[in-house]
Write a protein that holds these residues in place. Structure first.
Motif, PDB file in Angstrom:
ATOM      1  N   PHE A 193      95.212 140.437  16.186  1.00 27.19           N
ATOM      2  CA  PHE A 193      93.971 140.607  16.047  1.00 27.19           C
ATOM      3  C   PHE A 193      92.993 139.805  16.803  1.00 27.19           C
ATOM      4  O   PHE A 193      93.365 138.465  17.011  1.00 27.19           O
ATOM      5  CB  PHE A 193      93.582 140.677  14.545  1.00 27.19           C
ATOM      6  N   THR A 194      91.821 140.126  17.138  1.00 26.22           N
ATOM      7  CA  THR A 194      90.861 138.951  17.774  1.00 26.22           C
ATOM      8  C   THR A 194      89.376 138.981  16.926  1.00 26.22           C
ATOM      9  O   THR A 194      89.150 140.078  16.445  1.00 26.22           O
ATOM     10  CB  THR A 194      90.546 139.518  19.144  1.00 26.22           C
ATOM     11  N   GLN A 195      89.258 137.788  16.492  1.00 20.99           N
ATOM     12  CA  GLN A 195      88.068 137.670  15.774  1.00 20.99           C
ATOM     13  C   GLN A 195      86.663 138.374  16.386  1.00 20.99           C
ATOM     14  O   GLN A 195      86.448 138.222  17.359  1.00 20.99           O
ATOM     15  CB  GLN A 195      87.865 136.194  15.715  1.00 20.99           C
ATOM     16  N   GLY A 196      86.394 139.312  15.142  1.00 21.54           N
ATOM     17  CA  GLY A 196      85.095 139.952  15.719  1.00 21.54           C
ATOM     18  C   GLY A 196      85.121 141.024  16.718  1.00 21.54           C
ATOM     19  O   GLY A 196      84.231 142.007  16.993  1.00 21.54           O
ATOM     20  N   ARG A 197      86.466 141.375  16.972  1.00 22.67           N
ATOM     21  CA  ARG A 197      86.618 142.420  17.958  1.00 22.67           C
ATOM     22  C   ARG A 197      87.613 143.544  17.481  1.00 22.67           C
ATOM     23  O   ARG A 197      87.800 144.437  18.107  1.00 22.67           O
ATOM     24  CB  ARG A 197      87.265 141.908  19.549  1.00 22.67           C
ATOM     25  N   SER A 198      88.346 143.259  16.470  1.00 20.91           N
ATOM     26  CA  SER A 198      89.425 143.880  16.138  1.00 20.91           C
ATOM     27  C   SER A 198      89.012 145.033  14.961  1.00 20.91           C
ATOM     28  O   SER A 198      88.412 144.376  14.001  1.00 20.91           O
ATOM     29  CB  SER A 198      90.626 143.027  15.579  1.00 20.91           C
ATOM     30  N   LYS A 199      89.584 146.189  14.938  1.00 18.09           N
ATOM     31  CA  LYS A 199      89.237 147.243  13.885  1.00 18.09           C
ATOM     32  C   LYS A 199      90.698 147.178  12.927  1.00 18.09           C
ATOM     33  O   LYS A 199      91.590 147.479  13.391  1.00 18.09           O
ATOM     34  CB  LYS A 199      89.131 148.530  14.392  1.00 18.09           C
TER      35      LYS A 199
END
Length: 82
Positions: free
Chosen positions: A42-48
């Motif tokens: 996951f990437t902070q602020g970019r992952s669903k």
């Protein structure tokens, strides 16, 4: 595989009190995913996020980024939910 998953889930406090029929429903709904070392999940602020993840084996390191710097904030192990 299903028997191993049932055993694993009965060890988790979140699921340990479920009746066997309900626990079986949970296990049947699980999608097992395998990740490689160093893979970004996951990437902070970019992952669903489409569900919860329960670590069956290994470890996962959690990081946060600020001002271009990556800082490790936690390490999770077997049975932890994220």
């Amino acid at each position: 595989m299903k028997d191993q998953m049932l055993t694993f889930f009965t060890e988790l406090p979140l699921f340990s009190k479920l009746p066997p029929k309900e626990l079986l429903k949970v296990v049947e709904a699980v999608a097992v995913k395998t990740f490689t070392q160093g893979e970004v999940l996951f990437t902070q602020g970019r992952s669903k996020i489409d569900g919860i993840y329960i670590l069956k084996s290994g470890e996962i390191e959690l990081y946060y980024a600020r001002d271009g710097l990556k800082t490790q904030c936690d390490t999770l192990g077997r049975g932890e939910i994220f």
